[in-house]
Design a protein around this motif. Structure first.
Motif, PDB file in Angstrom:
ATOM      1  N   LEU A  39      86.122  22.518 -47.307  1.00 37.95           N
ATOM      2  CA  LEU A  39      85.328  21.420 -46.759  1.00 37.95           C
ATOM      3  C   LEU A  39      86.041  20.875 -45.529  1.00 37.95           C
ATOM      4  O   LEU A  39      87.258  20.693 -45.544  1.00 37.95           O
ATOM      5  CB  LEU A  39      85.143  20.316 -47.792  1.00 37.95           C
ATOM      6  N   ILE A  40      85.286  20.634 -44.467  1.00 38.08           N
ATOM      7  CA  ILE A  40      85.859  20.123 -43.218  1.00 38.08           C
ATOM      8  C   ILE A  40      85.271  18.748 -42.942  1.00 38.08           C
ATOM      9  O   ILE A  40      84.055  18.567 -42.905  1.00 38.08           O
ATOM     10  CB  ILE A  40      85.582  21.073 -42.042  1.00 38.08           C
ATOM     11  N   SER A  41      86.156  17.782 -42.746  1.00 37.16           N
ATOM     12  CA  SER A  41      85.742  16.390 -42.619  1.00 37.16           C
ATOM     13  C   SER A  41      86.523  15.707 -41.517  1.00 37.16           C
ATOM     14  O   SER A  41      87.712  15.976 -41.328  1.00 37.16           O
ATOM     15  CB  SER A  41      85.979  15.650 -43.951  1.00 37.16           C
ATOM     16  N   GLU A  42      85.845  14.833 -40.796  1.00 36.15           N
ATOM     17  CA  GLU A  42      86.564  13.966 -39.875  1.00 36.15           C
ATOM     18  C   GLU A  42      87.389  12.965 -40.682  1.00 36.15           C
ATOM     19  O   GLU A  42      86.989  12.529 -41.755  1.00 36.15           O
ATOM     20  CB  GLU A  42      85.583  13.216 -38.975  1.00 36.15           C
ATOM     21  N   LEU A  47      89.913  20.172 -45.344  1.00 37.71           N
ATOM     22  CA  LEU A  47      90.588  20.237 -44.055  1.00 37.71           C
ATOM     23  C   LEU A  47      90.103  19.064 -43.215  1.00 37.71           C
ATOM     24  O   LEU A  47      88.900  18.907 -42.983  1.00 37.71           O
ATOM     25  CB  LEU A  47      90.277  21.563 -43.366  1.00 37.71           C
ATOM     26  N   GLN A  48      91.027  18.251 -42.777  1.00 40.42           N
ATOM     27  CA  GLN A  48      90.701  17.012 -42.062  1.00 40.42           C
ATOM     28  C   GLN A  48      91.103  17.146 -40.597  1.00 40.42           C
ATOM     29  O   GLN A  48      92.151  17.714 -40.281  1.00 40.42           O
ATOM     30  CB  GLN A  48      91.451  15.856 -42.715  1.00 40.42           C
ATOM     31  N   PHE A  49      90.266  16.645 -39.717  1.00 36.24           N
ATOM     32  CA  PHE A  49      90.580  16.750 -38.295  1.00 36.24           C
ATOM     33  C   PHE A  49      90.216  15.464 -37.569  1.00 36.24           C
ATOM     34  O   PHE A  49      89.363  14.693 -38.006  1.00 36.24           O
ATOM     35  CB  PHE A  49      89.852  17.932 -37.657  1.00 36.24           C
ATOM     36  N   GLU A  50      90.881  15.236 -36.465  1.00 41.75           N
ATOM     37  CA  GLU A  50      90.541  14.185 -35.516  1.00 41.75           C
ATOM     38  C   GLU A  50      90.049  14.875 -34.251  1.00 41.75           C
ATOM     39  O   GLU A  50      90.749  15.721 -33.703  1.00 41.75           O
ATOM     40  CB  GLU A  50      91.767  13.325 -35.182  1.00 41.75           C
ATOM     41  N   PRO A  51      88.832  14.577 -33.786  1.00 46.48           N
ATOM     42  CA  PRO A  51      88.348  15.235 -32.574  1.00 46.48           C
ATOM     43  C   PRO A  51      89.313  15.003 -31.399  1.00 46.48           C
ATOM     44  O   PRO A  51      89.793  13.894 -31.186  1.00 46.48           O
ATOM     45  CB  PRO A  51      87.003  14.559 -32.321  1.00 46.48           C
TER      46      PRO A  51
END
Length: 319
Positions: free
Chosen positions: A126-129, A155-159
């Motif tokens: 799962l990909i989440s901001e 999986l967490q990301f910051e644009p």
């Protein structure tokens, strides 16, 4: 880490999008199936709307026509004046914004689940901001509890840009489901069935959320994207090697300083020169060659996730 500060509103307007990339076949064929018969997307408190996100790309089994749709849902593109020369995905992004948004407004859908396949060995991801972490962390935890023998990672990301850009960013909250490995343009029955079951479980979680089920606090490991690593290249920009056999297919496994990451065409090994252990993700993903990405680096973080609050009294009844 709460995406729902101070209140808990039911999620009544939900969309499931497939075919954002036209050669990722599980989402393409699930969306086509649900457009013919959406019955399995219905729950007592809501009915999820299926959407084939990029119909032109799916028709020719390509990732995109002019540009990556999943990088095009920015307010800059959405708010720009339409012209006859606009790229196809820019036009389609505006259509999706009209259908599921407008982005950043109270009229936007409550939740978008965007379906993807990857050629990398990610398994269920799962990909989440990061800004949407609370609800999505509980969602991931629910899937882990429902599927104890199936690794499910978040999986967490910051644009990197000032604006969010993915299809699921149009809604008030959203998440991407990645499932691999599956070759581009290929439909595997096992992954198709697994994605279908995962979508059902996610919709079940939303139903429980809407019914004011108690979701207590818990702890879990998540992965946070740190950056990307390009392939070794010649002075002309061509590949000088490829992913090392010891790294290939080892997504989410620890990569330590001094371990091999690339095998040059002359037979030499290229070693990881970082100063700490990282966790590679999307290793040798086919679609990332054009983006000059051999893999993404991530760090594993142990987080304490607070309980979700109860529904606000004014929101407990479906309108």
């Amino acid at each position: 880490m709460s995406s729902l500060p101070g209140s808990r509103e039911p999620l009544l307007r939900v969309a499931v999008t497939g075919g954002t990339h036209g050669n990722e076949m599980c989402g393409v064929y699930l969306a086509r199936n649900w457009l013919q018969d959406p019955g399995e997307l219905r729950r007592p408190s809501f009915s999820a709307m299926p959407v084939l996100a990029n119909p032109a790309a799916t028709a020719v089994c390509r990732r995109y026509i002019d540009r990556d749709l999943n990088r095009t849902l920015t307010l800059t593109f959405l708010g720009s004046k339409a012209t006859p020369d606009d790229l196809y995905e820019v036009k389609r992004a505006r259509e999706l914004n009209q259908l599921l948004g407008p982005k950043g407004t109270g009229q936007a859908f409550d939740f978008i689940l965007d379906l993807h396949n990857t050629t990398a060995n990610t398994g269920v991801c799962l990909i989440s901001e990061a800004s949407q972490s609370s609800f999505n962390l509980h969602l991931c935890h629910y899937l882990q509890l429902q599927n104890p023998g199936l690794p499910c990672r978040l999986l967490q990301f910051e644009p990197h840009e000032a604006e969010t850009y993915s299809v699921d960013s149009v809604s008030k909250n959203g998440i991407s489901l990645e499932l691999g490995p599956q070759p581009q343009g290929v439909l595997r029955a096992d992954l198709f069935s697994l994605m279908r079951a995962l979508v059902a479980a996610i919709l079940d979680f939303i139903e429980l959320f809407n019914q004011d089920k108690d979701f207590p606090a818990f702890e879990m490991d998540i992965y946070k994207i740190l950056g990307k690593v390009d392939f070794p290249r010649t002075t002309d920009g061509d590949l000088a090697g490829t992913v090392h056999p010891q790294l290939q297919d080892h997504d989410f496994e620890p990569l330590r300083p001094g371990e091999p990451i690339f095998k040059l065409f002359n037979g030499e090994d290229v070693l990881y020169e970082g100063d700490s252990t990282v966790y590679p993700v999307f290793v040798n993903e086919a679609a990332y060659y054009e983006k000059h990405v051999a893999f993404l680096k991530s760090e594993k973080i142990h987080v304490s996730v607070p309980a979700l609050p109860g529904l606000t009294p004014s929101s407990t009844q479906t309108p």
